[in-house]
Structures are given as structure tokens and as C-alpha cells.
Enzyme design. Structure first.
Site, PDB file in Angstrom:
ATOM      1  N   GLU A  96     -30.735  12.269  -6.966  1.00 26.80           N
ATOM      2  CA  GLU A  96     -31.639  11.230  -6.492  1.00 26.80           C
ATOM      3  C   GLU A  96     -32.435  11.685  -5.277  1.00 26.80           C
ATOM      4  O   GLU A  96     -31.964  12.488  -4.463  1.00 26.80           O
ATOM      5  CB  GLU A  96     -30.826   9.973  -6.153  1.00 26.80           C
ATOM      6  CG  GLU A  96     -30.037   9.529  -7.364  1.00 26.80           C
ATOM      7  CD  GLU A  96     -29.367   8.178  -7.221  1.00 26.80           C
ATOM      8  OE1 GLU A  96     -28.806   7.726  -8.218  1.00 26.80           O
ATOM      9  OE2 GLU A  96     -29.410   7.573  -6.136  1.00 26.80           O
ATOM     10  N   CYS A 109     -35.885  11.823   1.538  1.00 29.62           N
ATOM     11  CA  CYS A 109     -34.495  12.283   1.577  1.00 29.62           C
ATOM     12  C   CYS A 109     -34.232  13.050   0.277  1.00 29.62           C
ATOM     13  O   CYS A 109     -34.319  12.494  -0.817  1.00 29.62           O
ATOM     14  CB  CYS A 109     -33.596  11.049   1.698  1.00 29.62           C
ATOM     15  SG  CYS A 109     -31.851  11.439   1.711  1.00 29.62           S
ATOM     16  N   CYS A 116     -20.902  17.275  -5.065  1.00 23.90           N
ATOM     17  CA  CYS A 116     -20.585  18.023  -3.844  1.00 23.90           C
ATOM     18  C   CYS A 116     -19.095  18.365  -3.875  1.00 23.90           C
ATOM     19  O   CYS A 116     -18.271  17.549  -4.284  1.00 23.90           O
ATOM     20  CB  CYS A 116     -20.905  17.203  -2.607  1.00 23.90           C
ATOM     21  SG  CYS A 116     -20.574  18.090  -1.064  1.00 23.90           S
ATOM     22  N   CYS A 120     -15.732  14.504   1.245  1.00 27.61           N
ATOM     23  CA  CYS A 120     -15.529  13.639   2.411  1.00 27.61           C
ATOM     24  C   CYS A 120     -15.018  12.290   1.895  1.00 27.61           C
ATOM     25  O   CYS A 120     -15.471  11.802   0.859  1.00 27.61           O
ATOM     26  CB  CYS A 120     -16.833  13.481   3.186  1.00 27.61           C
ATOM     27  SG  CYS A 120     -17.451  15.064   3.809  1.00 27.61           S
ATOM     28  N   CYS A 123     -17.510   9.244   0.939  1.00 32.49           N
ATOM     29  CA  CYS A 123     -18.800   9.570   0.321  1.00 32.49           C
ATOM     30  C   CYS A 123     -18.708   9.524  -1.198  1.00 32.49           C
ATOM     31  O   CYS A 123     -17.863  10.206  -1.791  1.00 32.49           O
ATOM     32  CB  CYS A 123     -19.252  10.952   0.780  1.00 32.49           C
ATOM     33  SG  CYS A 123     -20.747  11.520  -0.052  1.00 32.49           S
ATOM     34  N   CYS A 345     -27.744   5.484   2.138  1.00 34.99           N
ATOM     35  CA  CYS A 345     -26.837   6.634   2.282  1.00 34.99           C
ATOM     36  C   CYS A 345     -25.529   6.366   1.570  1.00 34.99           C
ATOM     37  O   CYS A 345     -24.945   5.304   1.730  1.00 34.99           O
ATOM     38  CB  CYS A 345     -26.449   6.850   3.731  1.00 34.99           C
ATOM     39  SG  CYS A 345     -27.729   7.339   4.799  1.00 34.99           S
TER      40      CYS A 345
END
Ligand code: SAH
Ligand code: SF4
Length: 381
Positions: A96, A109, A116, A120, A123, A345
Site C-alpha cells: 500500500e 508514504c 516484514c 514488532c 504492527c 499507520c
């Protein structure tokens, strides 16, 4: 350089690489600049539209090369002007890209990886695991697509995209070469002409790669801190076990001092209710960042299902901000934008291929979020 069916994709080539490409065709190097302008300023993907190239050269280019951006799966515009694209990359995954207008600024962004590996704890991208690195063409392709949606670049002023942040999906420093190439094109006048101060790479703290970055480029740097001590940061950002806080901050200090010109590190700190939002955390953070050239950006947690975390109340956010502010820090609270199109976010969960399933999932997300979290009237310092 990415290729398909033996063709080189010119979209992801830096100026130096484009010149080498024209050398290899036995053509003059100045052609590189002409073609880059067609691609990046005018959004052209068809060699026949490049009217300042002769017919023979256009034919040669058609055989050897292509200009291919990622496939657009969807594009949405939020009621607050935020735009979001879901694009499919070569590996089949989706990522995205989000455009956020604010005052005279337009910030894009951009994603660097599908998924990933760093996991974390708060996230949603991390929860997907790692799928693939994006090529340079797929990274700059996000800027290309967004820019095209506003028409071509008319002049140096009035550009829709004034800032780029590598804060979408993925850890940019774990896809180093492609991210650096794409950032070079962002800053090149033959590309998007964005100033080095306005291109920001955000990292969860891959310390050795921060040093390496400083050797090759001078973009702005943001560090995802999220905790003021190693014990807590080990839980939230597992990479901290490898590169603990003290050495990480030393590395960041080196990076920023190399930039000179009064440039500072941006510290990102996602506020998680009762986890890292207490006055003692603010006090530890003040001690940790004493005399550090930085500005602090607080990000109220954006909830997603089964995360196990909550967004702090407005009062708790304000209290945390005030404590840092009183210690002399420049602190902003990131306003939540584009929530109606899931563009905030940590809400970037582009990998799911099936849009129907995705929407159902997001209805569930919305409900859970509405139940669990009191509405946040966002504020800035
Ligand atoms: N991987 C890079 C850049 C992408 S994430 C990094 O971690 O820095 C951009 C920022 O959003 C990071 O600071 C990240 O920690 C934060 N973030 C991730 N999930 C979030 C969530 N659910 N709510 C609020 N911020 C989140
Ligand atoms: Fe990866 Fe950044 Fe998410 Fe951590 S916060 S899992 S580094 S995308």
C-alpha cells in the site's frame, strides 16, 4: 535492474544506470535525461509518446526495454483528502501507498517490502511475516503512480508530492540497494526533484545499515524508538536484542552529525495504553535523549484485531506530550488520517489478494476498534 521477458524496466533506473543503459545500446548518454523526464515528469510508459526521440531509437527501446509500474489493484480517496493505492508487485503480493495532504504539503508514504520479517509486537505488517523485497521500479513506481494521479509535473512549484516518507510496509534498510536507488530518483531533478530534507527513511533500528546509509546518501532519518529502555524495547521491537538502544542512538547521532546543517533525527514513538505511555516512560525518554538533536513524533496506536494493545486516552497522550515538551523537546502528535480508507499507520495490510475477504475483515476491524477505543480528537502541539 528489474527485467521481464529479457526487457529492462527503465522505471527503476537511476540517472547513472540509465546512462549506462544508453551506452550499452550504442546511443548518446544525454538520451538518459530525455527518457527520465518522459517517465517521471510526464508519467509516460509508451516509447512512441517520446516525441523528441527518433523513430529508429524508439523502435530499439521497444525491443530492449519497458516502462512498467506495479499493477493498481485499487485506489481510494478519503473524505479528508488522503489517497490510498493498493498495488500488486511481481511476487504476487500487494502493498500500500498513502498520500496525505496537509496545509501546503503533500506527503507520500511508500512501502519498501511486502510484509516484514522484524515482527514488532504492535504492527500488523509484522504479523504477516516477510513476503518479498520490492524492486527499485516497484518502490519508485508507487511515486510514479501517485504523481500521475495529479497530472504531470508542471514546474518546480505546486507539486502535489512535496515529501516522501519510507514509512509504509517493510523495513527499508533490509532492502538497502533498491531503496537507495529509488530515493536517488526521488531526489533527482530528472525524477521528482524532492529535496534531501524532505525524503525520510524510517527504520526500526538496523544499526550497521544506518552507518552504510550515511556513506551513500543524505536523506532525513527517523528512528522507531517506541520504548525508553532495553527491557521494554526488546519486547516491542525484537530487533533491539541485536542492536540495543545505546549503540543504536550512537549510530543515529553519527548519521545526523554527518548531515550537518542543523538537521535532526525524528524519533517515532507509538503510544500503547499502559505499556509505554506512563510518566516514568516519559522521564526515561527525557534522560535517554538529553542533548540529542531530535524532534519527537508521537503516534497513538492504531488498533487492529487481536493485537492485544489499545490506544491511550486523549488525556494520557496529552500528558505524555506535555512532559516531553516541558523538558524542551519539540513534540508533535501524529494526526490520524484516512481512517475511513484504512490508511493510518499500522493499518497497512496490503498482502491479502482477495478484496472481498479484505473488506469483510476491515468491517470487523472497524467494529472492534470502535468498541475498544474511545474516539480520539487528534491534536498537535
Ligand atoms: N519499518 C519501518 C517503517 C514502517 S512503519 C519502521 O518500523 O520504522 C512506520 C511507523 O509506524 C513505525 O514507527 C512503526 O513502528 C509505526 N507503527 C506500526 N504499526 C503501528 C500501529 N498499529 N499503530 C501506530 N503506529 C504503528
Ligand atoms: Fe517491520 Fe516496521 Fe512493522 Fe516493525 S514496525 S514489523 S520494522 S514494518
Amino acid at each position: 535492474m528489474s527485467e521481464s521477458a529479457g526487457k529492462i524496466n527503465l522505471l527503476g533506473l537511476t540517472q547513472a544506470e540509465m546512462e549506462t543503459f544508453f551506452d550499452s545500446l550504442g546511443e548518446k548518454r544525454f538520451r538518459a535525461g530525455q527518457v527520465m523526464k518522459w517517465i517521471h515528469h510526464f508519467g509516460v510508459d509508451d516509447f512512441d509518446a517520446m516525441t523528441n526521440l527518433g523513430k529508429a531509437l524508439r523502435e530499439k527501446l521497444r525491443v530492449a526495454a519497458e516502462i512498467r509500474g506495479p499493477e493498481i489493484v485499487s485506489q481510494d480517496i478519503s473524505s479528508d483528502g488522503t489517497r490510498k493505492w493498493v498495488v500488486r508487485v511481481n511476487s504476487g503480493s500487494c502493498v500500500e501507498t498513502v498520500y496525505i495532504p496537509q496545509g501546503g504539503r503533500g506527503t507520500l508514504c511508500v512501502s519498501s517490502q511486502a510484509g516484514c520479517a522484524l515482527d514488532c509486537s504492535f504492527c500488523s505488517t509484522g504479523k504477516q511475516g516477510f513476503n518479498s523485497d520490492l524492486t527499485a521500479a516497484e518502490i519508485i513506481g508507487q511515486v510514479w503512480i501517485a504523481n500521475k494521479s495529479f497530472g504531470s509535473i508542471p514546474a518546480k512549484i505546486d507539486r502535489a508530492i512535496t515529501n516522501v516518507v519510507m514509512m509504509g510496509m517493510g523495513e527499508p534498510l533490509l532492502n538497502f540497494d533498491n531503496v537507495v536507488a529509488a530515493m536517488r530518483i526521488m531526489m533527482d531533478d530528472l525524477g521528482y526533484g524532492i529535496s534531501k530534507r524532505k525524503v525520510t527513511l524510517s527504520t526500526s533500528g538496523v544499526a550497521p545499515m544506518i552507518d552504510k546509509l550515511g556513506e551513500v546518501i543524505d536523506v532525513s532519518l527517523a528512528l522507531s524508538l517506541h520504548a525508553p529502555n532495553n527491557e521494554l524495547r526488546n519486547q516491542l521491537v525484537p530487533l533491539n536484542k541485536k542492536y540495543p538502544l545505546e549503540m543504536l542512538l550512537d549510530t543515529c547521532r553519527r548519521y545526523v552529525s554527518r548531515l550537518g546543517e542543523k538537521r535532526v533525527l525524528t524519533i517515532e514513538y507509538t503510544l500503547l495504553k499502559d505499556v509505554n505511555d506512563q510518566p516514568e516512560h516519559a522521564a526515561q525518554m527525557i534522560a535517554l535523549l538529553r542533548d540529542f538533536p531530535c524532534k519527537i513524533n508521537l503516534i497513538p496506536f492504531n488498533p487492529f484485531p487481536y493485537s492485544g494493545y489499545e490506544r491511550p486516552s486523549n488525556n494520557a497522550i496529552r500528558r505524555f506530550q506535555d512532559l516531553l515538551h516541558q523538558a524542551g523537546h519539540n513534540v508533535t502528535v501524529r494526526t490520524t488520517r484516512g481512517e475511513d480508507i484504512d490508511a493510518a499507520c499500522g493499518q497497512l495490510v496490503g498482502q491479502v489478494a482477495d478484496r472481498t475477504r479484505r473488506s469483510e475483515r476491515y468491517i470487523a476491524v472497524r467494529q472492534l476498534a470502535d468498541d475498544a477505543v474511545e474516539p480520539l480528537a487528534t491534536h498537535r502541539s
